[in-house]
Design a protein around this motif. Sequence first.
Motif, PDB file in Angstrom:
ATOM      1  N   GLY A   4       0.892  -1.327  -0.295  1.00 51.04           N
ATOM      2  CA  GLY A   4      -0.095  -0.107  -0.029  1.00 51.04           C
ATOM      3  C   GLY A   4       0.736   1.256   0.057  1.00 51.04           C
ATOM      4  N   VAL A   5       0.640   1.975  -0.977  1.00 52.26           N
ATOM      5  CA  VAL A   5       1.503   3.477  -1.079  1.00 52.26           C
ATOM      6  C   VAL A   5       0.488   4.610  -1.388  1.00 52.26           C
ATOM      7  CG1 VAL A   5       3.736   2.265  -1.960  1.00 52.26           C
ATOM      8  CG2 VAL A   5       1.926   2.967  -3.526  1.00 52.26           C
ATOM      9  N   ALA A   6       1.072   5.508  -0.747  1.00 53.17           N
ATOM     10  CA  ALA A   6       0.114   6.689  -0.778  1.00 53.17           C
ATOM     11  C   ALA A   6      -0.290   7.245  -2.206  1.00 53.17           C
ATOM     12  CB  ALA A   6       0.688   8.083  -0.092  1.00 53.17           C
ATOM     13  N   MET A   7       0.499   6.947  -3.478  1.00 52.12           N
ATOM     14  CA  MET A   7       0.149   7.240  -4.723  1.00 52.12           C
ATOM     15  C   MET A   7      -1.008   6.742  -5.055  1.00 52.12           C
ATOM     16  SD  MET A   7      -0.074   5.413  -7.806  1.00 52.12           S
ATOM     17  CE  MET A   7       0.727   4.061  -7.671  1.00 52.12           C
ATOM     18  N   GLU A   8      -1.473   5.523  -4.426  1.00 54.70           N
ATOM     19  CA  GLU A   8      -2.721   4.836  -4.980  1.00 54.70           C
ATOM     20  C   GLU A   8      -3.866   5.762  -4.453  1.00 54.70           C
ATOM     21  OE1 GLU A   8      -0.270   0.645  -4.335  1.00 54.70           O
ATOM     22  OE2 GLU A   8      -2.052   0.866  -3.154  1.00 54.70           O
ATOM     23  N   ASP A   9      -3.619   6.235  -3.031  1.00 54.88           N
ATOM     24  CA  ASP A   9      -4.535   6.785  -2.373  1.00 54.88           C
ATOM     25  C   ASP A   9      -4.995   8.177  -3.221  1.00 54.88           C
ATOM     26  OD1 ASP A   9      -5.211   5.294  -0.056  1.00 54.88           O
ATOM     27  OD2 ASP A   9      -3.075   6.053   0.372  1.00 54.88           O
ATOM     28  N   MET A  10      -3.906   8.836  -3.639  1.00 52.97           N
ATOM     29  CA  MET A  10      -3.782   9.993  -4.381  1.00 52.97           C
ATOM     30  C   MET A  10      -4.681  10.010  -5.800  1.00 52.97           C
ATOM     31  SD  MET A  10      -0.595  12.278  -6.070  1.00 52.97           S
ATOM     32  CE  MET A  10      -0.140  10.986  -7.189  1.00 52.97           C
ATOM     33  N   VAL A  11      -4.480   8.903  -6.449  1.00 53.76           N
ATOM     34  CA  VAL A  11      -4.925   8.662  -7.814  1.00 53.76           C
ATOM     35  C   VAL A  11      -6.522   8.201  -7.610  1.00 53.76           C
ATOM     36  CG1 VAL A  11      -2.896   8.128  -9.153  1.00 53.76           C
ATOM     37  CG2 VAL A  11      -4.359   6.379  -8.113  1.00 53.76           C
ATOM     38  N   ALA A  12      -6.875   7.664  -6.599  1.00 56.14           N
ATOM     39  CA  ALA A  12      -8.319   7.349  -6.242  1.00 56.14           C
ATOM     40  C   ALA A  12      -8.965   8.422  -5.813  1.00 56.14           C
ATOM     41  CB  ALA A  12      -8.190   5.970  -5.341  1.00 56.14           C
ATOM     42  N   ALA A  13      -8.381   9.223  -4.952  1.00 59.03           N
ATOM     43  CA  ALA A  13      -9.094  10.573  -4.362  1.00 59.03           C
ATOM     44  C   ALA A  13      -9.373  11.426  -5.482  1.00 59.03           C
ATOM     45  CB  ALA A  13      -8.250  11.013  -3.439  1.00 59.03           C
ATOM     46  N   ASP A  14      -8.111  11.591  -6.424  1.00 59.46           N
ATOM     47  CA  ASP A  14      -8.405  12.527  -7.514  1.00 59.46           C
ATOM     48  C   ASP A  14      -9.576  11.988  -8.597  1.00 59.46           C
ATOM     49  OD1 ASP A  14      -7.008  14.635  -9.261  1.00 59.46           O
ATOM     50  OD2 ASP A  14      -7.252  12.923 -10.916  1.00 59.46           O
ATOM     51  N   LEU A  15      -9.677  10.815  -8.695  1.00 53.85           N
ATOM     52  CA  LEU A  15     -10.848  10.410  -9.428  1.00 53.85           C
ATOM     53  C   LEU A  15     -12.187  10.868  -8.667  1.00 53.85           C
ATOM     54  CD1 LEU A  15     -10.199   6.581 -10.623  1.00 53.85           C
ATOM     55  CD2 LEU A  15     -10.523   8.800 -12.072  1.00 53.85           C
ATOM     56  N   ALA A  16     -12.226  10.480  -7.624  1.00 56.71           N
ATOM     57  CA  ALA A  16     -13.632  10.796  -6.656  1.00 56.71           C
ATOM     58  C   ALA A  16     -13.663  12.161  -6.736  1.00 56.71           C
ATOM     59  CB  ALA A  16     -13.406  10.132  -5.420  1.00 56.71           C
ATOM     60  N   TYR A  17     -12.878  13.127  -6.618  1.00 60.49           N
ATOM     61  CA  TYR A  17     -12.982  14.407  -6.358  1.00 60.49           C
ATOM     62  C   TYR A  17     -13.436  15.050  -7.896  1.00 60.49           C
ATOM     63  CZ  TYR A  17     -12.005  19.636  -5.906  1.00 60.49           C
ATOM     64  OH  TYR A  17     -12.060  20.831  -5.590  1.00 60.49           O
ATOM     65  N   ARG A  18     -12.685  14.610  -9.014  1.00 59.24           N
ATOM     66  CA  ARG A  18     -13.311  15.381 -10.087  1.00 59.24           C
ATOM     67  C   ARG A  18     -14.465  14.744 -10.810  1.00 59.24           C
ATOM     68  NH1 ARG A  18      -8.779  17.107 -13.309  1.00 59.24           N
ATOM     69  NH2 ARG A  18      -6.909  16.765 -12.346  1.00 59.24           N
ATOM     70  N   GLU A  19     -14.977  13.469 -10.283  1.00 61.17           N
ATOM     71  CA  GLU A  19     -16.302  13.065 -10.373  1.00 61.17           C
ATOM     72  C   GLU A  19     -17.329  13.628  -9.585  1.00 61.17           C
ATOM     73  OE1 GLU A  19     -19.242  10.714 -12.648  1.00 61.17           O
ATOM     74  OE2 GLU A  19     -17.214  11.492 -13.122  1.00 61.17           O
ATOM     75  N   ALA A  20     -17.031  14.143  -8.363  1.00 57.97           N
ATOM     76  CA  ALA A  20     -17.854  14.720  -7.370  1.00 57.97           C
ATOM     77  C   ALA A  20     -18.297  16.085  -7.724  1.00 57.97           C
ATOM     78  CB  ALA A  20     -17.286  14.756  -6.179  1.00 57.97           C
ATOM     79  N   LYS A  21     -17.035  16.890  -8.291  1.00 58.89           N
ATOM     80  CA  LYS A  21     -17.230  18.019  -8.799  1.00 58.89           C
ATOM     81  C   LYS A  21     -18.092  17.985 -10.150  1.00 58.89           C
ATOM     82  CE  LYS A  21     -15.065  21.588  -7.828  1.00 58.89           C
ATOM     83  NZ  LYS A  21     -15.535  22.536  -6.764  1.00 58.89           N
ATOM     84  N   ARG A  22     -18.103  17.050 -11.051  1.00 59.74           N
ATOM     85  CA  ARG A  22     -18.882  16.829 -12.306  1.00 59.74           C
ATOM     86  C   ARG A  22     -20.369  16.812 -11.805  1.00 59.74           C
ATOM     87  NH1 ARG A  22     -21.267  13.913 -15.761  1.00 59.74           N
ATOM     88  NH2 ARG A  22     -20.672  11.972 -14.499  1.00 59.74           N
ATOM     89  N   LEU A  23     -20.664  15.910 -10.939  1.00 64.39           N
ATOM     90  CA  LEU A  23     -21.999  15.792 -10.461  1.00 64.39           C
ATOM     91  C   LEU A  23     -22.703  16.507  -9.654  1.00 64.39           C
ATOM     92  CD1 LEU A  23     -21.613  11.538  -9.861  1.00 64.39           C
ATOM     93  CD2 LEU A  23     -22.537  12.843 -11.932  1.00 64.39           C
ATOM     94  N   GLY A  24     -21.965  17.589  -8.927  1.00 59.55           N
ATOM     95  CA  GLY A  24     -22.170  18.293  -7.848  1.00 59.55           C
ATOM     96  C   GLY A  24     -22.405  17.903  -6.590  1.00 59.55           C
ATOM     97  N   ALA A  25     -21.756  16.537  -6.442  1.00 60.87           N
ATOM     98  CA  ALA A  25     -22.086  15.696  -5.131  1.00 60.87           C
ATOM     99  C   ALA A  25     -21.041  16.521  -4.059  1.00 60.87           C
ATOM    100  CB  ALA A  25     -21.334  14.339  -5.425  1.00 60.87           C
ATOM    101  N   GLY A  26     -21.411  15.856  -2.843  1.00 61.74           N
ATOM    102  CA  GLY A  26     -20.854  16.361  -1.524  1.00 61.74           C
ATOM    103  C   GLY A  26     -21.604  17.581  -0.987  1.00 61.74           C
ATOM    104  N   GLN A  27     -20.866  18.080   0.188  1.00 60.29           N
ATOM    105  CA  GLN A  27     -21.402  19.249   1.051  1.00 60.29           C
ATOM    106  C   GLN A  27     -20.319  20.081   0.946  1.00 60.29           C
ATOM    107  OE1 GLN A  27     -24.852  19.100   1.930  1.00 60.29           O
ATOM    108  NE2 GLN A  27     -24.714  17.404   0.786  1.00 60.29           N
ATOM    109  N   ALA A  28     -20.441  21.411   1.199  1.00 60.44           N
ATOM    110  CA  ALA A  28     -19.520  22.587   1.426  1.00 60.44           C
ATOM    111  C   ALA A  28     -19.660  22.611   2.968  1.00 60.44           C
ATOM    112  CB  ALA A  28     -20.029  23.742   0.718  1.00 60.44           C
ATOM    113  N   ILE A  29     -18.404  22.634   3.380  1.00 62.11           N
ATOM    114  CA  ILE A  29     -18.294  22.762   4.963  1.00 62.11           C
ATOM    115  C   ILE A  29     -17.489  24.013   5.289  1.00 62.11           C
ATOM    116  CG2 ILE A  29     -18.946  20.432   5.529  1.00 62.11           C
ATOM    117  CD1 ILE A  29     -15.937  19.991   6.199  1.00 62.11           C
ATOM    118  N   SER A  30     -17.554  24.626   6.466  1.00 58.54           N
ATOM    119  CA  SER A  30     -16.676  25.784   6.531  1.00 58.54           C
ATOM    120  C   SER A  30     -15.462  25.583   7.587  1.00 58.54           C
ATOM    121  CB  SER A  30     -17.595  26.963   6.879  1.00 58.54           C
ATOM    122  OG  SER A  30     -18.294  27.487   6.418  1.00 58.54           O
ATOM    123  N   LEU A  31     -14.326  26.086   7.363  1.00 60.94           N
ATOM    124  CA  LEU A  31     -13.273  25.889   8.149  1.00 60.94           C
ATOM    125  C   LEU A  31     -12.855  27.176   8.720  1.00 60.94           C
ATOM    126  CD1 LEU A  31     -10.809  23.195   6.767  1.00 60.94           C
ATOM    127  CD2 LEU A  31     -12.538  22.805   8.589  1.00 60.94           C
TER     128      LEU A  31
END
Length: 330
Positions: free
Chosen positions: A303-330
Amino acid sequence: MDSQQPASNIHAKGEIKILSLSEAEIKRCIDPRKLLDALADGFKALSDGRVANPARPQLDIPNAGYSLAMPAWMKGMHLTVKLVNVFEGNIARGIPSHLATIHLFDPETGMPVCVMDGTYITAVRTSGSAVLSVRELARRDAKVATVVGAGVQASQHLRLLPLVRDFQEIRVFSKDFADAQALASHHSKITAVEDLEAAVRSSDVVCLATHSYVPVISAEWVQPGTHVSSVGVAPPGGELPIDLIARGKLFVETRDSFAPTPVGCCELANTDPEAGTDLGAMLLGKRPGRTSDQQITIYKAMGVAMEDMVAADLAYREAKRLGAGQAISL
């Protein structure tokens, strides 16, 4: 007021909005076929030196578990940091032993961009790397596969394996036959088996996905031409029989696989790094893959962090395309 005061001291961050993605949203946003291709590209980049993938530090919590920080970055992606906690006692509590979150940051400013569930990503990217090894290293005419284990990793293997070969039969084995039966019932065309030795001896592909501290198969059961993958991590022992390596050709994620844990694989601790081929180097054509139909090929993952990076990138890009997720404040 000192006019020479550094800007970093006079500019407040203020409230910022970031995207939050739940486990259910992550599952919806990761296409498994696209993930396998993204992992292949990631392994090529890793082998090419285009990924910053530092060794992961481990924080031990006595008599409970441990926590890992896994950062990675490459040009064109966000800074990615996964925090994963491994607490074996969770199983008895009815919750996963591996729990994780993944955090994305803007590579130009370091500002946080997204926080997402990392538990599902950890499972699917780990099984994804193993199934990618099946795609690239198993014989083209492979027809029978056996998955050893009945947990989260085994379940993901059963889902992904049909994407890379036209298997006539996929089997699942667990030390508790009832667990294998239960898992098989959740997947179509999967057979639970009780005789592991017979299953391995008649398989073209064997996928180890357990949390065993000792080898779960015997090297002598593995027939010429078989591809074996192993994703289990259970120091100080491990599920993969070390004597199998002498009979075949070993493939790993990176040279770090031969380092001591928690960075490397416990099974490979005393193995000469020259005995292994980086999966990325093979994918780039710099090193050979399978060289004959009689050769045994072995893929050992840590298990290497590169694998997490590419999977997270896929998820983030698709979420932006679909308008998925919630905006939260920091």
